[in-house]
Enzyme design. Structure first.
Site, PDB file in Angstrom:
ATOM      1  CD  GLN A   1      -6.708  -4.628   3.698  1.00 48.98           C
ATOM      2  OE1 GLN A   1      -7.634  -5.434   3.660  1.00 48.98           O
ATOM      3  NE2 GLN A   1      -6.923  -3.321   3.659  1.00 48.98           N
TER       4      GLN A   1
ATOM      5  CG  HIS B   1      -1.930   1.016   1.346  1.00 47.70           C
ATOM      6  ND1 HIS B   1      -1.667   2.332   1.682  1.00 47.70           N
ATOM      7  CD2 HIS B   1      -3.281   0.937   1.166  1.00 47.70           C
ATOM      8  CE1 HIS B   1      -2.792   3.012   1.702  1.00 47.70           C
ATOM      9  NE2 HIS B   1      -3.801   2.200   1.390  1.00 47.70           N
TER      10      HIS B   1
ATOM     11  CG  ASP C   1       0.488  -2.717   6.280  1.00 44.47           C
ATOM     12  OD1 ASP C   1      -0.470  -2.814   7.079  1.00 44.47           O
ATOM     13  OD2 ASP C   1       0.404  -2.121   5.190  1.00 44.47           O
TER      14      ASP C   1
ATOM     15  CE  LYS D   1      -8.627  -0.326   5.819  1.00 47.09           C
ATOM     16  NZ  LYS D   1      -7.303  -0.467   5.235  1.00 47.09           N
TER      17      LYS D   1
ATOM     18  CB  CYS E   1      -3.908   3.458  -1.604  1.00 47.45           C
ATOM     19  SG  CYS E   1      -4.968   4.892  -1.389  1.00 47.45           S
TER      20      CYS E   1
END
Length: 748
Positions: free
Chosen positions: A541, A461, A538, A564, A702
């Site tokens: 997600q 991202h 990260d 999220k 993104c």
């Protein structure tokens, strides 16, 4: 509140017997019946030999010499406590109108067995694990039509609302059950006489609320002025002797009188009723036994000498069937031992899913952009603003304490969710983007210099690209990129070739937001550490789709966003190893992050305080904690398994659309099923789906570098969550078929 009294006998006594037709005075129990019942009672005791103890002739007195192996004084004294355990009520509490005792009666507690309202049954409260007398401090009260029953206020579904209690059981009068501790102490009793022994069977019958013979089957009118009117039907019953049934110690389970101290048959242990038979009162039946009890009650001919207790078991089962709140049907996963997953029960927690768009019920397939919030999160945030709102720390007043507890409690929930070793390793930020920037602007500026290298992947991202580009521009470091194959999977061999002694940081996503690819994160962390690099993962997600264990993953940092994972926007968290956090200078300065400030210098708190300058997003941190509670209640394994089935089903469905091209076909995927349909504009496809109430994301998400790696500037990106259904996927696929088939005006 008044209680209506009835003169009828709903317990089922026979019609009144005229006084001249009976040798027993009206209002007095028949000695023949009582003697026979006493015989059966004492024959059930170990060592009795099954013989007859009492002369049941109506004119003969009881000869104590004929009483073989009578219970000891201690056992007899403890009978009231045992009976209280059977019914959940103390003997003295059965009579509401009087607390008087009869000094001339050794078993004086029988006086209180005279019901003030004929036909009042002992009140039992069913429990999910069986039937257990529920006690309260209120005095008992008769149930009548004039007094309303409790009604259910909640149902048990996978996500219980914050602050909710267990559902009330319908049909049970609240506050009607006394404490069993109200039973008189054993010291208050003395050895009973013959008349008291004759009264024991009627006491037992009164304890379960039915007559020995009639149970709940017959109906009649109570004999006025008769305290034991429910025994009237026994006068009309055919003679019954102790040889009718097997009441030897081997066949009797005494668990329903646990406090009486009765001996067990040698070597018998606990007697378990055979399959298909009812347990005796006091035994809590297992849930899977309830249907068996109701379908196969123990009859008088099945060998249960205490046959009149069968009605109680039937009453319990009936109470469950008639009054328990309906539970959602859970469909277990194929061949698994995990709990069932009921998507329809879960959907009821998300009010926005009831929205209608263009007259169609909303289908939310934009979960990679943001997830929806359950009532539990919405209500928790509302509760904070209504009852706890205050700035945190450094105050002596009540609301500050409440707000601080709620905020720090949320930190503990994040720690537990990630399996971090300490709450000091959890820093609240606005979200993943701010978390990555915090690390880049603080740790990165301190420890990365000219010619050092930072490694990221093609899957990232923009939030995991731009901060590192900025850092490289400021420090002279270099940015290197891990390649992926044509399915969107990390090429591990090529990844390791990028690492060397100059590699200071590796930063990559655990799940791609554009393709749904799940990266081999743990393996990538291990490889990076071999080269002495620090690793940031990260997790924006991944946290809503799979379990995350930061200790097992062993990354140096892990970041994610609350929105999220079904929580509020504007809140997220950074996990960092404590020694690294404390060796990192603060990013921002201000209140809350300092120990002491003078004009000459400032002393900072250790982590996490040093990274939380100013007033944080307190309410939304609390909301994030509620969201974590919610998904943990459902179970991440359940979520992961169900969503995997959704992704497989959606992939198969999309592949039926002629000409469609799926973008990102990695073997390990989560949530995302991006595609393009040649000949059609992606934004137009999104608008056409919107007309059907289906929300998908179109654009570059993104993540422009990875889309360009596959030759696209934009895609259509449906992304799934555990509240989505197979039927919703069908709606999307059908709409795409109509678009492709030309039944709409949509063309490029």
């Amino acid at each position: 509140m008044t209680t209506s009294l009835s003169t009828s006998n709903p317990l089922g006594s026979e019609p009144n017997v005229p006084a001249e037709a009976s040798s027993v005075p009206i209002g007095a129990p028949d000695p023949t019946v009582l003697g026979r019942l006493a015989n059966e009672f004492f024959a059930a005791l170990p060592g009795s030999g099954g013989g007859s103890f009492l002369n049941v002739s109506p004119v003969a007195a009881i000869n104590p010499a004929n009483l073989v192996d009578l219970p000891s004084d201690d056992v007899l004294r403890r009978i009231p406590a045992g009976l209280a355990g059977v019914t959940g009520q103390s003997p003295a509490s059965l009579n509401q109108s009087s607390n008087q005792t009869d000094a001339d009666t050794s078993l004086y507690f029988l006086k209180s067995a005279e019901p003030t309202s004929p036909g009042v049954l002992p009140i039992l409260r069913p429990d999910q694990k069986g039937f257990d007398p529920t006690l309260s401090s209120s005095a008992p009260a008769a149930v009548s039509a004039s007094r309303p029953l409790a009604s259910p206020t909640h149902t048990s579904v996978p996500g219980t609302q914050h602050g909710s209690t267990a559902p009330h059981t319908p049909g049970v009068e609240l506050g009607s059950l006394p404490f069993a501790s109200a039973v008189p102490p054993a010291s208050a009793f003395h050895k009973p006489g013959e008349e008291d022994l004759r009264a024991i069977p009627s006491l037992l019958a009164g304890a379960v609320g039915s007559s020995p013979q009639s149970g709940l089957a017959a109906s009649g009118t109570a004999v006025e002025g008769t305290p034991h009117y429910f025994l009237d039907s026994a006068n009309q019953a055919p003679p019954r002797t102790t040889t009718d049934v097997d009441i030897s110690p081997r066949s009797v389970n005494y668990d329903f009188l646990p406090d009486l101290g009765l001996p067990r048959a040698p070597g018998s242990g606990v007697q378990t009723p055979p399959p298909g038979t009812a347990s005796l009162p006091g035994e809590v039946p297992k849930i899977n036994e309830l249907s068996t009890i109701s379908k196969s009650p123990v009859s008088e001919s099945q060998g249960n000498s205490l046959y009149f207790l069968n009605d109680l078991a039937s009453h319990r089962v009936a109470a469950t069937e008639e009054t328990s709140p309906a539970q959602p049907e859970l469909v277990p996963h194929h061949g698994s031992g995990h709990p069932g997953f009921d998507v329809h029960a879960i959907r009821r927690d998300f009010p926005i899913l009831e929205e209608r768009v263009h007259g169609k019920q909303l289908v939310w397939f934009d979960n990679a952009a943001t997830t929806q919030r359950p009532n539990q999160v919405i209500d928790r945030i509302s509760y904070f603003y209504k009852h706890e709102n205050s700035n945190i720390h450094r105050a002596a007043h009540e609301l500050a304490a409440r707000a601080t507890d709620a905020y720090e409690g949320a930190r503990e929930k994040v720690r537990n969710f990630l399996n971090a070793s300490s709450t000091d390793e959890i820093v609240f930020v606005r979200g993943t983007t701010e978390g990555i920037n915090l690390i880049a602007k603080s740790w990165g500026k301190r420890y990365i210099g000219k010619d050092d290298e930072i490694v990221i992947s093609w899957l990232e991202h923009h939030a995991n690209i731009v901060p590192w580009q900025q850092l490289c521009a400021e420090t002279g470091a270099k940015l290197r990129v891990i390649p992926v194959d044509n399915d969107g999977q990390i090429l591990l061999d090529e990844y390791e070739k990028l690492l060397n002694s100059r590699t200071k940081l590796v930063s990559f996503t655990q799940v791609s937001n554009a393709l749904g690819t799940i990266t081999p994160a743990k393996q990538m962390v291990e490889i990076a550490h071999r080269y002495g690099a620090h690793v940031l993962v990260d997790g924006a997600q991944s946290v809503s789709h799979m379990k995350v264990d930061v200790q097992d993953l062993n990354a140096d940092w892990f970041v994610f966003s609350g929105h999220k994972i079904f929580g509020p926007t504007g809140i997220g968290a950074v996990y960092g190893k404590l020694d690294i956090l404390n060796a990192t200078p603060p990013w921002q300065g201000g209140g809350n992050m300092i120990i002491d400030v003078t004009h000459e210098k400032t002393i900072y708190h250790d982590a996490p305080g040093r990274f939380e300058a100013g007033t944080g997003n307190i309410a939304d941190a609390v909301g994030l904690g509620a969201a974590i509670d919610y998904v943990q209640r459902i179970g991440m394994d359940n979520i992961n398994r169900y969503e995997h089935e959704l992704v497989v089903y959606a992939t198969e469905g999309l592949n039926t659309v002629p000409g469609i091209q799926l973008v990102g076909t990695a073997k390990e995927k989560a949530s995302v099923v991006a595609f393009v349909l040649p000949g059609f504009n992606n934004d137009d496809i999104g608008k056409e789906l919107n007309r059907e109430g289906i929300a998908v994301r179109t654009g570059h998400h993104c993540a422009q570098p990875i889309l360009r790696r596959f030759g696209h500037e934009t895609t259509v990106r449906p992304s799934l969550a555990f509240y989505n259904t197979f039927e919703e996927i069908d709606r999307m696929v059908e709409t795409l078929h109509r678009i492709k088939g030309g039944s709409t005006s949509l063309r490029r």
